[in-house]
Every structure is written in C-alpha cells, then in structure tokens.
Write an enzyme that holds these catalytic residues in place. Structure first.
Site, PDB file in Angstrom:
ATOM      1  N   MET A  89       0.775  -1.177  -0.063  1.00  0.00           N
ATOM      2  CA  MET A  89      -0.156   0.119  -0.120  1.00  0.00           C
ATOM      3  C   MET A  89       0.944   1.209   0.053  1.00  0.00           C
ATOM      4  O   MET A  89       1.734   1.481   0.893  1.00  0.00           O
ATOM      5  CB  MET A  89      -0.914   0.060   1.252  1.00  0.00           C
ATOM      6  CG  MET A  89      -1.751  -1.415   1.243  1.00  0.00           C
ATOM      7  SD  MET A  89      -2.937  -1.076   2.573  1.00  0.00           S
ATOM      8  CE  MET A  89      -1.942  -1.201   3.997  1.00  0.00           C
ATOM      9  N   GLY A 135       1.693   4.509   4.259  1.00  0.00           N
ATOM     10  CA  GLY A 135       2.388   3.621   3.650  1.00  0.00           C
ATOM     11  C   GLY A 135       2.979   2.125   4.497  1.00  0.00           C
ATOM     12  O   GLY A 135       3.179   2.116   5.527  1.00  0.00           O
ATOM     13  N   SER A 136       2.470   0.984   3.670  1.00  0.00           N
ATOM     14  CA  SER A 136       2.395  -0.236   4.673  1.00  0.00           C
ATOM     15  C   SER A 136       2.338  -1.426   3.546  1.00  0.00           C
ATOM     16  O   SER A 136       2.318  -1.364   2.338  1.00  0.00           O
ATOM     17  CB  SER A 136       1.574  -0.005   5.706  1.00  0.00           C
ATOM     18  OG  SER A 136       0.276   0.277   5.076  1.00  0.00           O
ATOM     19  N   ARG A 137       2.048  -2.661   4.262  1.00  0.00           N
ATOM     20  CA  ARG A 137       1.893  -3.863   3.358  1.00  0.00           C
ATOM     21  C   ARG A 137       1.083  -4.666   4.365  1.00  0.00           C
ATOM     22  O   ARG A 137       0.938  -4.897   5.299  1.00  0.00           O
ATOM     23  CB  ARG A 137       3.119  -4.520   3.137  1.00  0.00           C
ATOM     24  CG  ARG A 137       3.455  -6.013   2.600  1.00  0.00           C
ATOM     25  CD  ARG A 137       4.798  -6.095   2.458  1.00  0.00           C
ATOM     26  NE  ARG A 137       5.020  -7.508   2.397  1.00  0.00           N
ATOM     27  CZ  ARG A 137       6.315  -8.186   2.001  1.00  0.00           C
ATOM     28  NH1 ARG A 137       7.352  -7.412   2.071  1.00  0.00           N
ATOM     29  NH2 ARG A 137       6.154  -9.606   2.266  1.00  0.00           N
TER      30      ARG A 137
END
Length: 219
Positions: free
Chosen positions: A99, A187-189
C-alpha cells in the site's frame, strides 16, 4: 466519500500547523508576496495529501462463502510458497499487497470466521517491500478460521513511513468478510498466508481493491 476516524487527529494537527505557519509568515514576511503565496500553496497541498490518505470511499463489497477477498488496496508484490514461522510453522502460499501513501489504508477481513490467534509485534520500520519487513517490522498477526475449518493468516506490516498500526479485533471475535479489522498510517503492506495449492486469482503487479478484488478461492 467520508473521512476515516483514524484521520481526525492527524487532520486537526495538520490544520493547526498550517495556521501557525501562515500566521508567522504573515507577521514576519508581510512584504514578500511570493513567499506568502508559496507557503499558502504548500499548506493547501499538505492538507489535501493528508485528507486523501484518510479517505473512506463508499464501496459495494464482494462476498462469497469460499472466496478470499483482498484485505487492502494496493499492488500485489509477492505470490510465492514460503515458510510461515510464527503460527503454522510450515509451508504456506503467501500473497503480499503493498500500500503506497496514495492508497486507501483501511484493512478489511478477507474471510468470515472466528479469530483463533492475534498478536502485536513491535519492531523496525524497514521499507515495506523489503522481504525482512514481514518478520522484523512492527506488525500484527491474525488467524481467522473459516467455517469449513481452513485457517487463514493475515499480517499488517508497518513500512518506512508508517508509524502506527491500528486494529479492531481480538481472539475469539466472530468477524465478517469485508468489514474493517484495522488501519495502517502512511505506507505499509499486508501479507496473507493460505494453504499450499489454494487457487489464487491474482498476478504480480496487479492493482487490487480491499473488500472488492477476489484474492483466492478456498477448496
């Protein structure tokens, strides 16, 4: 479209910062019109960036008893068999969604079922696409057991910009597919681990929508 509740504080702080900054510019640099207008434009841009990050668009969600739905918006960066060492401790099929800061950052339940396991891990803030981020970054691990007995593990992972993971579930909860289970800021996953042999409906680099795109089908 509405604004997600996780954004209220961040948006308020952004507005406060912009007001203070613009007041200082007006007071100390009133004769420099180019500087004042530059700060106005930058303040507006910052506000719009933060506002869009916390957007909560209206959607018609996908539902299906044997379907696994994407838990987040973003791009598919991993589809591979790997060793899942925290809960299953065996081979699993991993699908990872990255993301970026421009994506909607609401996380949604990929399946309906019962939360059998949940754990929060403090950790580092490596870039979300770094393979080590799955085991070394700040993260949460959730395992939901499907009605057919299949356990599905999904993991929120903080990225280089993300500094706060939020979750709304705990062990023993009954969760519903596509409902919100958490949020990751900036911001990430999200990783999801399925039984080896599960039919995956995605391809690498595919852009997906949380709660809408079908990730896989359980047997």
């Amino acid at each position: 479209m509405t604004i997600h509740k996780e954004g209220y504080t961040s948006i308020a702080l952004t507005i406060l910062f912009a007001l203070i900054l613009n007041a200082l510019i007006e007071y100390y640099f009133a004769d420099l019109a180019w500087l004042r207008w530059s700060v106005y434009v930058l303040s507006l841009a910052l506000f719009l960036i933060v506002l869009q990050f916390f957007r909560n668009p209206k959607r018609t969600f996908t539902n299906g008893h044997n379907l696994v739905i994407c838990p987040a918006d973003g791009k598919v960066v991993v589809i591979e068999e790997t060793e899942e060492g925290e809960y299953f401790k065996d081979k699993r099929l991993q699908v990872s969604i990255f993301m970026s800061p421009v994506n909607v950052h609401i996380n949604r339940n990929p399946i309906s079922g019962v939360v059998k396991f949940f754990k929060y891990h403090p950790g580092k803030y490596l870039a979300a696409w770094n393979p080590k981020s799955s085991t070394e970054n700040e993260r949460t691990t959730t395992v939901v057991e499907h009605a057919n007995g299949t356990p599905v593990l999904f993991r929120q992972i903080a990225g280089a910009l993300a500094r706060r993971i939020v979750w709304y579930i705990k062990e023993g909860d009954h969760v519903t597919q596509a409902e919100q289970f958490g949020f990751i800021k900036f911001g990430s996953r999200v990783d999801i681990f399925l039984p080896v042999g599960t039919k995956v409906n995605l391809q690498l680099d595919q852009v997906v929508k949380g709660g809408i795109t079908v990730l896989a089908e359980l047997s």
